[in-house]
Design a protein around this motif. Structure first.
Motif, mmCIF file in Angstrom:
data_model
loop_
_atom_site.group_PDB
_atom_site.id
_atom_site.type_symbol
_atom_site.label_atom_id
_atom_site.label_comp_id
_atom_site.label_asym_id
_atom_site.label_seq_id
_atom_site.Cartn_x
_atom_site.Cartn_y
_atom_site.Cartn_z
ATOM 1 N N THR A 35 -2.110 22.907 -19.991
ATOM 2 C CA THR A 35 -1.363 23.387 -18.832
ATOM 3 C C THR A 35 -2.189 23.150 -17.577
ATOM 4 O OG1 THR A 35 -0.369 25.100 -20.219
ATOM 5 C CG2 THR A 35 -0.146 25.341 -17.828
ATOM 6 N N PRO B 171 -1.911 21.877 -9.985
ATOM 7 C CA PRO B 171 -1.833 20.715 -9.083
ATOM 8 C C PRO B 171 -3.188 20.092 -8.753
ATOM 9 C CG PRO B 171 -0.355 22.432 -8.333
ATOM 10 C CD PRO B 171 -1.150 23.030 -9.452
ATOM 11 N N THR C 200 -7.116 23.356 -15.412
ATOM 12 C CA THR C 200 -6.172 24.009 -16.315
ATOM 13 C C THR C 200 -5.919 25.438 -15.853
ATOM 14 O OG1 THR C 200 -7.997 24.597 -17.809
ATOM 15 C CG2 THR C 200 -6.734 22.602 -18.316
ATOM 16 N N LYS D 257 4.402 21.275 -25.012
ATOM 17 C CA LYS D 257 4.726 20.317 -23.963
ATOM 18 C C LYS D 257 6.122 20.576 -23.394
ATOM 19 C CE LYS D 257 5.519 16.115 -25.287
ATOM 20 N NZ LYS D 257 5.306 14.741 -25.830
ATOM 21 N N PRO E 19 8.748 23.463 -19.959
ATOM 22 C CA PRO E 19 9.709 23.401 -18.850
ATOM 23 C C PRO E 19 11.170 23.484 -19.280
ATOM 24 C CG PRO E 19 7.944 21.835 -18.489
ATOM 25 C CD PRO E 19 7.754 22.366 -19.877
ATOM 26 N N LEU F 225 3.172 23.426 -12.232
ATOM 27 C CA LEU F 225 2.380 23.207 -13.442
ATOM 28 C C LEU F 225 2.838 21.944 -14.165
ATOM 29 C CD1 LEU F 225 2.228 26.815 -14.966
ATOM 30 C CD2 LEU F 225 0.602 25.711 -13.415
ATOM 31 N N LYS F 226 1.899 21.304 -14.822
ATOM 32 C CA LYS F 226 2.177 20.137 -15.655
ATOM 33 C C LYS F 226 1.755 20.457 -17.084
ATOM 34 C CE LYS F 226 0.843 15.260 -16.256
ATOM 35 N NZ LYS F 226 -0.052 14.184 -15.744
ATOM 36 N N PHE F 227 2.587 20.089 -18.055
ATOM 37 C CA PHE F 227 2.294 20.353 -19.460
ATOM 38 C C PHE F 227 2.057 19.032 -20.172
ATOM 39 C CE2 PHE F 227 4.477 23.983 -17.797
ATOM 40 C CZ PHE F 227 3.806 25.057 -18.368
ATOM 41 N N GLU F 228 0.825 18.799 -20.575
ATOM 42 C CA GLU F 228 0.432 17.508 -21.124
ATOM 43 C C GLU F 228 0.668 17.433 -22.629
ATOM 44 O OE1 GLU F 228 -3.631 17.070 -19.798
ATOM 45 O OE2 GLU F 228 -2.954 16.208 -17.879
ATOM 46 N N ASP F 229 0.571 16.213 -23.158
ATOM 47 C CA ASP F 229 0.796 15.968 -24.574
ATOM 48 C C ASP F 229 -0.189 16.779 -25.417
ATOM 49 O OD1 ASP F 229 2.073 14.000 -26.689
ATOM 50 O OD2 ASP F 229 -0.078 14.091 -27.108
ATOM 51 N N THR G 276 -4.313 16.166 -25.878
ATOM 52 C CA THR G 276 -5.162 17.233 -25.353
ATOM 53 C C THR G 276 -6.162 17.702 -26.401
ATOM 54 O OG1 THR G 276 -3.399 17.981 -23.877
ATOM 55 C CG2 THR G 276 -5.160 19.541 -24.354
#
Length: 588
Positions: free
Chosen positions: A178, A181, A185, A212, A215, A226-230, A234
């Motif tokens: 998570t 910007p 994390t 992931k 959202p 927020l961005k949720f990465e693979d 990760t």
């Protein structure tokens, strides 16, 4: 080679069930000097507690070893604390961890107080690491940060610190995937704990992360920025760093999981499948144990589908603190290599209750725990403070209504129909013709008193999210396509529960995307080109649970909060009848 192998149970005479072996064991081992004996570390794991301060009046169904399946009443924070204490006594070197969703979708005594008491319970139990789940974002990431850091900043429409100043979680939230910007994390992604000293010192590394797909599961404004990465990428980045920091083993805490089929067995892994599988398939070597959650399923199994990574011990303790997973890791005292790992789900047997089907009693087939006094007193303080609201009668219904499923597909049944009817009635003024409820949003059954009385606490337990009902315009074709999204092969399957006058027929034998066979409103097939006014909660309106079609709705009007609509519907007549019609029909 199978992808999953069930860990077989080896019973011993003890105060509670001991772990099932997840690796072959010798029939007899000669005594060895203490200095040469394996170093044993206990990992005590839970997941999906969901603020279940009191026993949730649910069971764990498990084989009793004598050919019978027993329904065991389980759960409740004070009983969970005692079960964890018992496992700590078995493992002098131990760590308590969780795989997310400890808060939100909670019992009223916790939810009214922004889940501060759930955090307080976990502090008292001795939790050390928790991977952030999807529901922990329900009130927004700023409020989640308050749960970690403490304090009384107001981030929601509810007042914080109502009974005491909130100190925050003494355990660490982990959120490796998570990203804020600025590239950092939201919470640390990893943690280390060292056990013992000198030559017998062992270090375990932990990676914690969310889904992931968060959202799609949370209202967009709750995770804005927020961005949720693979998940697999990760984990693969984190493991070498943990090894370089001295980790002798790596445990992943991830809020994703499996479902199994067949007879109930919290230690089984029969025909297991789920969204965690592709994550496991893409892991590099170095992960030893995965503690999972999200599906509310309980299992213990060896995952063998990724030959490159090697076997991985995979566990989940179900939901609501009804189980706790006892994981034992044995290390060679010289090389510090992990030589054995095993796990077993322990039933947190609590107190009997009356279900929709009758009395559920305790059993001597499984250990019986006593509630821990300090946790009982702490829970009682919050329960007593909320009692007046919890016990307030809101209406009467003519009979009990259970959560339901149809052949493995989540279905709302009569309870979903009742809720949908309440939302339709509350939004008629906005032109609503149809209302839909997602079955996965129905959290428990509704069992009235003998005279039909239903309390606010009961209906809040059924639908605890405080979502706003949104009315929108969709064409018949859009409605059909949206219903299909709940039945396709992209995730867990559920058929939307419709309001009165709506009928849906579906066939899971048909190809994904074409499983809806008929839709009718008031006895007439839905016209693909006609525009209809449809009401759903804002979670669905924003594409939640994978129902992206609702995002295309136009002419939107915000209506009441769902729990208020439900209460008004029950109070409108002396006795609300349980909907008797089958509004959704699955082909056999």
């Amino acid at each position: 080679m199978t992808r999953f192998r069930t860990a077989r149970i080896t019973p011993l005479v003890a105060a509670l069930l001991v772990s099932a072996c997840a690796a072959p064991q010798a029939q007899h081992q000669a005594a060895v000097p203490a200095a040469q004996a394996p170093i044993e570390i206990g990992v005590i794991a839970i997941n999906d507690f969901h603020g279940a301060l009191e026993p949730p009046k649910q069971t764990v169904d498990a084989p009793d070893g004598k050919g019978n399946e027993v329904s065991v009443p389980a759960g409740g924070a004070a009983w969970l604390a005692s079960a964890v204490d018992a496992l700590k006594a078995q493992h002098p070197e131990n760590v308590v961890v969780a795989a997310g969703d400890l808060t939100s979708a909670s019992q009223l005594a916790s939810s009214l107080y922004l889940d501060e008491p759930s955090v307080g319970v976990m502090n008292r139990i001795g939790l050390e690491f928790n991977a952030v789940g999807n529901h922990e974002f329900d009130r927004g990431w700023q409020e989640l940060k308050r749960l970690q850091d403490g304090g009384c900043a107001k981030n929601t429409r509810f007042e914080p610190c109502q009974l005491e100043r909130f100190e925050g979680a003494r355990y660490k939230y982990l959120a490796a995937a998570t990203v804020m910007p600025d590239g950092s994390t939201l919470f640390p992604g990893t943690g280390l704990k060292t056990f013992g000293s000198g030559e017998r010192k062992i270090t375990i590394g932990f990676v914690g992360l969310s889904l992931k797909s968060i959202p799609t599961l949370v209202a967009p404004d709750r995770v804005a920025g927020l961005k949720f990465e693979d998940e697999a990428e990760t984990i693969n980045r984190a493991v070498p760093a943990l090894k370089a920091a001295g980790a002798d083993a790596v445990v992943v805490l991830i809020h994703q999981g499996l479902r199994t089929k067949g007879a109930g067995d919290p230690n089984g892994c029969n025909e297991a499948a789920g969204d965690i599988q592709p994550i496991l398939d893409h892991l590099n070597p170095g992960v030893d144990v995965v503690v999972s959650g999200h599906t509310h399923w309980a299992y213990v199994c060896n995952y063998t589908g990724n030959a490159a990574a090697g076997p991985i011990l995979l566990t989940s303790a179900g939901v609501y603190g009804k189980l706790v997973t006892d994981i034992t890791l044995d290390f060679d005292p010289v090389t510090h290599k992990l030589v054995n790992r095993k796990a077993h789900n322990v039933i947190v047997q609590s107190e009997g209750y009356t279900s929709a089907k009758g009395p559920v009693t305790t059993t001597t087939a499984f250990p019986q725990f006593q509630p821990r006094a300090d946790v009982s007193a702490y829970v009682k303080r919050y329960k007593d403070a909320s009692l007046q609201l919890v016990e307030r009668p809101v209406g009467h219904v003519s009979g009990p209504m259970e959560k339901e499923s149809e052949g493995g597909v989540g279905a709302g049944g009569s309870l979903g129909a009742l809720i949908a009817d309440s939302q339709l009635a509350a939004t008629r003024q906005y032109g609503a013709q149809i209302a839909f409820v997602n079955p996965f949003g129905i959290r428990t059954s509704l069992v009235p008193a003998a005279d039909g009385t239903v309390t606010f606490g009961q209906i809040y337990a059924v639908t605890p999210f405080n979502n706003q009902v949104v009315t929108m315009t969709l064409t018949g074709a859009q409605i059909r396509a949206t219903i299909e999204q709940g039945l396709d092969d992209s995730g867990d399957k559920q058929v939307l529960a419709p309001s009165e006058g709506m009928k849906i027929a579906f066939d899971m034998h048909r190809p994904s995307g074409s499983r809806v066979t008929a839709i009718a409103l008031d006895g007439k097939p839905l016209d693909p080109a006609k525009r209809y006014r449809v009401s759903v909660v804002n979670f669905l309106a924003e594409g939640g649970d994978g129902f992206a079609g609702f995002k295309d709705g136009t002419e939107r009007v915000n209506g009441p909060i769902d729990i208020e609509a439900f209460e008004d519907w029950l109070a409108a007549v002396p006795m609300r009848k349980v909907p008797a019609e089958d509004r959704t029909t699955q082909a056999k």
